[in-house]
Design a protein around this motif. Structure first.
Motif, PDB file in Angstrom:
ATOM      1  N   THR A 107      23.649  82.984  58.659  1.00 43.30           N
ATOM      2  CA  THR A 107      23.627  83.165  57.206  1.00 43.30           C
ATOM      3  C   THR A 107      24.343  84.444  56.790  1.00 43.30           C
ATOM      4  O   THR A 107      25.121  84.454  55.830  1.00 43.30           O
ATOM      5  CB  THR A 107      22.172  83.208  56.696  1.00 43.30           C
ATOM      6  OG1 THR A 107      21.482  82.039  57.139  1.00 43.30           O
ATOM      7  CG2 THR A 107      22.125  83.276  55.180  1.00 43.30           C
ATOM      8  N   TYR A 110      28.225  84.103  57.120  1.00 42.23           N
ATOM      9  CA  TYR A 110      28.783  83.310  56.030  1.00 42.23           C
ATOM     10  C   TYR A 110      28.757  84.090  54.709  1.00 42.23           C
ATOM     11  O   TYR A 110      29.710  84.038  53.927  1.00 42.23           O
ATOM     12  CB  TYR A 110      28.006  81.999  55.865  1.00 42.23           C
ATOM     13  CG  TYR A 110      28.559  80.856  56.681  1.00 42.23           C
ATOM     14  CD1 TYR A 110      29.709  80.174  56.276  1.00 42.23           C
ATOM     15  CD2 TYR A 110      27.935  80.445  57.853  1.00 42.23           C
ATOM     16  CE1 TYR A 110      30.219  79.122  57.024  1.00 42.23           C
ATOM     17  CE2 TYR A 110      28.441  79.385  58.605  1.00 42.23           C
ATOM     18  CZ  TYR A 110      29.578  78.728  58.188  1.00 42.23           C
ATOM     19  OH  TYR A 110      30.088  77.688  58.920  1.00 42.23           O
ATOM     20  N   SER A 111      27.669  84.796  54.473  1.00 45.98           N
ATOM     21  CA  SER A 111      27.553  85.570  53.229  1.00 45.98           C
ATOM     22  C   SER A 111      28.632  86.642  53.157  1.00 45.98           C
ATOM     23  O   SER A 111      29.211  86.891  52.089  1.00 45.98           O
ATOM     24  CB  SER A 111      26.164  86.208  53.131  1.00 45.98           C
ATOM     25  OG  SER A 111      25.159  85.224  53.005  1.00 45.98           O
ATOM     26  N   PHE A 130      30.334  77.961  51.183  1.00 43.62           N
ATOM     27  CA  PHE A 130      28.916  77.652  50.977  1.00 43.62           C
ATOM     28  C   PHE A 130      28.639  76.193  51.314  1.00 43.62           C
ATOM     29  O   PHE A 130      27.622  75.870  51.936  1.00 43.62           O
ATOM     30  CB  PHE A 130      28.522  77.949  49.530  1.00 43.62           C
ATOM     31  CG  PHE A 130      27.055  77.775  49.268  1.00 43.62           C
ATOM     32  CD1 PHE A 130      26.149  78.757  49.632  1.00 43.62           C
ATOM     33  CD2 PHE A 130      26.586  76.626  48.664  1.00 43.62           C
ATOM     34  CE1 PHE A 130      24.784  78.593  49.403  1.00 43.62           C
ATOM     35  CE2 PHE A 130      25.229  76.453  48.431  1.00 43.62           C
ATOM     36  CZ  PHE A 130      24.324  77.441  48.794  1.00 43.62           C
ATOM     37  N   MET A 133      28.600  75.838  54.966  1.00 43.27           N
ATOM     38  CA  MET A 133      27.360  76.437  55.448  1.00 43.27           C
ATOM     39  C   MET A 133      26.214  75.432  55.390  1.00 43.27           C
ATOM     40  O   MET A 133      25.445  75.284  56.345  1.00 43.27           O
ATOM     41  CB  MET A 133      27.056  77.659  54.581  1.00 43.27           C
ATOM     42  CG  MET A 133      25.886  78.493  54.981  1.00 43.27           C
ATOM     43  SD  MET A 133      25.759  79.886  53.824  1.00 43.27           S
ATOM     44  CE  MET A 133      24.260  80.655  54.421  1.00 43.27           C
ATOM     45  N   THR A 134      26.104  74.716  54.273  1.00 45.52           N
ATOM     46  CA  THR A 134      25.022  73.744  54.120  1.00 45.52           C
ATOM     47  C   THR A 134      25.254  72.512  54.997  1.00 45.52           C
ATOM     48  O   THR A 134      24.308  71.961  55.557  1.00 45.52           O
ATOM     49  CB  THR A 134      24.875  73.323  52.647  1.00 45.52           C
ATOM     50  OG1 THR A 134      26.141  72.858  52.149  1.00 45.52           O
ATOM     51  CG2 THR A 134      24.420  74.490  51.790  1.00 45.52           C
ATOM     52  N   GLU A 139      20.987  78.068  57.772  1.00 46.88           N
ATOM     53  CA  GLU A 139      19.914  78.369  56.817  1.00 46.88           C
ATOM     54  C   GLU A 139      20.476  79.030  55.559  1.00 46.88           C
ATOM     55  O   GLU A 139      21.220  80.004  55.622  1.00 46.88           O
ATOM     56  CB  GLU A 139      18.876  79.295  57.455  1.00 46.88           C
ATOM     57  CG  GLU A 139      17.707  79.599  56.527  1.00 46.88           C
ATOM     58  CD  GLU A 139      16.686  80.523  57.165  1.00 46.88           C
ATOM     59  OE1 GLU A 139      15.705  80.864  56.488  1.00 46.88           O
ATOM     60  OE2 GLU A 139      16.875  80.893  58.342  1.00 46.88           O
ATOM     61  N   THR A 140      20.144  78.473  54.428  1.00 47.59           N
ATOM     62  CA  THR A 140      20.567  79.035  53.147  1.00 47.59           C
ATOM     63  C   THR A 140      19.335  79.567  52.427  1.00 47.59           C
ATOM     64  O   THR A 140      18.418  78.810  52.144  1.00 47.59           O
ATOM     65  CB  THR A 140      21.261  77.973  52.270  1.00 47.59           C
ATOM     66  OG1 THR A 140      20.463  76.787  52.249  1.00 47.59           O
ATOM     67  CG2 THR A 140      22.637  77.633  52.809  1.00 47.59           C
ATOM     68  N   ALA A 144      21.673  83.790  49.351  1.00 46.86           N
ATOM     69  CA  ALA A 144      22.939  83.061  49.489  1.00 46.86           C
ATOM     70  C   ALA A 144      23.200  82.208  48.254  1.00 46.86           C
ATOM     71  O   ALA A 144      24.327  82.167  47.744  1.00 46.86           O
ATOM     72  CB  ALA A 144      22.904  82.184  50.734  1.00 46.86           C
ATOM     73  N   PHE A 145      22.173  81.527  47.764  1.00 43.34           N
ATOM     74  CA  PHE A 145      22.334  80.715  46.558  1.00 43.34           C
ATOM     75  C   PHE A 145      22.667  81.591  45.351  1.00 43.34           C
ATOM     76  O   PHE A 145      23.556  81.262  44.552  1.00 43.34           O
ATOM     77  CB  PHE A 145      21.067  79.898  46.282  1.00 43.34           C
ATOM     78  CG  PHE A 145      21.031  78.575  46.985  1.00 43.34           C
ATOM     79  CD1 PHE A 145      21.713  77.480  46.475  1.00 43.34           C
ATOM     80  CD2 PHE A 145      20.313  78.417  48.155  1.00 43.34           C
ATOM     81  CE1 PHE A 145      21.683  76.254  47.125  1.00 43.34           C
ATOM     82  CE2 PHE A 145      20.272  77.195  48.821  1.00 43.34           C
ATOM     83  CZ  PHE A 145      20.956  76.108  48.296  1.00 43.34           C
TER      84      PHE A 145
END
Length: 261
Positions: A107, A110-111, A130, A133-134, A139-140, A144-145
């Motif tokens: 996570t 990716y962030s 994103f 990633m999903t 894990e989001t 992240a959202f």
């Protein structure tokens, strides 16, 4: 220490140093370097602090050639450097390399890549990251959202993301709604922003002056002066501190509607 000398030698190389020159320094200074992951990680961190991303890539290449297992521990400092410099293309290249060599991005990685895209104003790339990633079931979390919502260009996309949060049982916080409202307001979509505000208020989410002011301004600029006044009234009922900006916005809303009294 040998690692410090090696770092200085690498930093003294020109920005367009050839891979063979970088590899020569690595071979000559620390012949057993690949056997010490902690030392190689520290070296990469040092290069990244100096914003020498290209050199970091060459060190990673050399480590793989020497048969060392290159893990997220090695990749993350380089990704972090890409984030700080907005080098989004390098960040994406690192993600591709990680995928090719079987290193799972987490996570935080990716962030950081999404942040690099945001710094470079590559909004589409950030949203695609994103999505990747999903799809890879990384894990989001709420952070992240919130991050991806903060630069959405389409209010419908905002609502899709909020729906995905519900589906994945990811909790929303005040920042989630604030970013959602800001994304709508930024593109003059006051109606969905208004829906978000009142739904959040029913859920006992509190907002500050900035959120109310931005929505009031959006309504006024769109000619919905009565809605702007209603939002202002709601802010007063919620004991939200009204500053000069909010009062000026309300006065402007009255002027637009020719409601001087």
């Amino acid at each position: 220490m040998a690692e410090g000398k090696l770092l200085n030698k690498l930093l003294s190389l020109p920005s367009d140093a050839r891979s063979q020159d970088v590899h020569w320094e690595l071979e000559g200074t620390t012949p057993r370097f690949p056997e010490h992951p902690g030392k190689s990680g520290a070296l990469l961190s040092g290069l990244c602090k100096a914003r020498r991303v290209a050199l970091s890539f060459q060190v990673l290449e050399w480590l793989r050639a020497k048969g060392q297992e290159v893990s997220i521990f090695h990749y993350f400092p380089v990704v972090s450097a890409c984030e700080k410099s907005g080098a989004w293309t390098d960040a994406l290249q690192l993600l591709r390399c990680m995928d090719v060599f079987g290193v799972e991005a987490d996570t935080i990685t990716y962030s950081a890549c999404m942040s690099a895209c945001k710094r470079a104003k590559e909004w589409t790339q950030a949203v695609e990251l994103f999505s990747a990633m999903t799809s890879k079931r990384v894990e989001t979390d709420t952070i992240a959202f919130n991050f991806v919502i903060s630069f959405c260009n389409d209010w419908r996309q905002v609502f899709e993301l909020l729906g995905t949060m519900d589906q994945n049982y990811v909790g929303k916080n005040a920042m989630t709604i604030e970013h959602s409202i800001e994304s709508c307001v930024r593109h003059d979509h006051w109606a969905p922003a208004l829906d978000l505000l009142y739904q959040a208020l029913r859920d006992q989410v509190d907002f500050g002056t900035i959120t109310f002011s931005s929505l009031i301004t959006c309504c006024a600029d769109s000619g919905a002066w009565q809605i702007a006044l209603d939002v202002f009234s709601t802010a007063k009922q919620r004991s939200v501190a009204a500053d000069r900006i909010m009062f000026n916005t309300v006065i402007s809303a009255c002027a637009v509607g020719m409601q001087w009294k």
